[in-house]
Design a protein around this motif. Structure first.
Motif, short mmCIF file in Angstrom:
data_model
loop_
_atom_site.label_atom_id
_atom_site.label_comp_id
_atom_site.label_asym_id
_atom_site.label_seq_id
_atom_site.Cartn_x
_atom_site.Cartn_y
_atom_site.Cartn_z
N THR A 181 0.84 -1.19 0.00
CA THR A 181 0.00 0.00 0.00
C THR A 181 0.88 1.24 0.00
N GLU A 182 0.28 2.37 -0.33
CA GLU A 182 1.03 3.62 -0.33
C GLU A 182 1.55 3.94 1.06
N GLU A 183 0.74 3.62 2.07
CA GLU A 183 1.16 3.88 3.45
C GLU A 183 2.40 3.07 3.81
N ASN A 184 2.41 1.79 3.41
CA ASN A 184 3.56 0.93 3.70
C ASN A 184 4.81 1.41 2.96
N ARG A 185 4.64 1.83 1.71
CA ARG A 185 5.79 2.35 0.94
C ARG A 185 6.38 3.58 1.61
N GLN A 186 5.51 4.44 2.13
CA GLN A 186 6.00 5.64 2.81
C GLN A 186 6.74 5.28 4.09
N GLN A 187 6.23 4.27 4.83
CA GLN A 187 6.90 3.84 6.05
C GLN A 187 8.28 3.27 5.76
N PHE A 188 8.36 2.47 4.69
CA PHE A 188 9.65 1.89 4.32
C PHE A 188 10.60 2.99 3.85
N GLY A 189 10.07 3.93 3.11
CA GLY A 189 10.91 5.03 2.63
C GLY A 189 11.46 5.86 3.77
N GLN A 190 10.62 6.12 4.76
CA GLN A 190 11.06 6.89 5.91
C GLN A 190 12.10 6.12 6.72
N ALA A 191 11.87 4.82 6.89
CA ALA A 191 12.83 3.99 7.63
C ALA A 191 14.18 3.97 6.93
N LEU A 192 14.17 3.83 5.60
CA LEU A 192 15.41 3.81 4.86
C LEU A 192 16.13 5.15 4.97
N SER A 193 15.39 6.25 4.90
CA SER A 193 15.99 7.58 5.02
C SER A 193 16.66 7.75 6.38
#
Length: 240
Positions: free
Chosen positions: A201-213
């Motif tokens: 989901t878009e929410e999960n992608r954002q969470q992964f992106g934030q974690a990676l950042s």
């Protein structure tokens, strides 16, 4: 020549660093080597910058940062306009970082001097070093991904410090090696969120992106500290 009203290169950099934090003495000297600045010199060879020189430098930095102009175009406009360029009406031939339409496309490599202010040969060297990947058009033309524009600009800035494409190979190797560590860390992160097979989901992608950042920022701090420590040790040994 009287020194009143003139600044040394160090004082010029200190004055402008508040607005341009990346400005350094080596970059100012680079601009001088490229023919954009021509400060006066004392009999002993020290550079002295007049207020006119400082204003010209401010204009150059502004056009580079806010208009993304290549140095060749800046020099042409400054020299053609007797040192004056309108910061309001001057059109910019370069692509802005937020121009999504352009950044989502591929562009002929021969347009890089116009779009990014870097030589075609430099872009090819980045490709040979593995920093970027070129794509070939049906007609055999080399194409550059617009998503790589900011990376190419960053690499272009590093040239001011004598760091070229060949030096950047080690970062390509490191990125390839370290990516496995980050992938594993994201798997652990996913498990903590309720399982590896998470719904896309878009929410999960954002969470992964934030974690990676966050991981990149933290590991970057570790890397910076270790490098600074080693360089400090090296120069300390040299002084001894």
């Amino acid at each position: 020549m009287p020194d009143a009203g003139y600044l040394t290169i160090g004082k010029v950099v200190k004055r402008l660093q508040g607005q341009y934090p990346d400005l350094s003495i080596s970059k100012v000297r680079y601009l001088e080597d490229e023919g954009l600045l021509n400060p006066s010199r004392t009999p002993s060879g020290y550079r002295l910058y007049s207020q006119k020189d400082v204003h010209r430098l401010e204009t150059i930095l502004y056009l580079q940062k806010n208009r993304f102009m290549p140095l060749s175009v800046i020099k042409q406009q400054l020299d053609g306009g007797e040192g004056h360029v309108s910061l309001v009406q001057t059109p910019c031939p370069n692509v802005g970082e937020d121009d999504e339409e352009v950044l989502q496309k591929f562009h002929p490599i021969d347009r890089m001097p116009e779009l990014l202010g870097v030589p075609v040969s430099f872009v090819r060297q980045l490709s040979e070093a593995g920093v970027i990947q070129l794509r070939e058009s049906p007609h055999g033309r080399s194409l550059v991904d617009g998503k790589d524009f900011q990376l190419i600009r960053t690499c272009g800035e590093l040239r001011h410090f004598g760091i070229g494409p060949k030096n950047l190979r080690q970062y390509v190797t490191a990125a390839n090696r370290e990516s496995a560590m980050f992938e594993q860390a994201l798997v652990v992160f996913a498990k903590k969120g309720g399982g590896v097979e998470m719904e896309r989901t878009e929410e999960n992608r954002q969470q992964f992106g934030q974690a990676l950042s966050e991981m990149l920022a933290l590991t970057g701090q570790v890397r910076d500290t270790l490098i600074r420590r080693q360089i400090s040790k090296t120069f300390s040994e040299m002084e001894e």
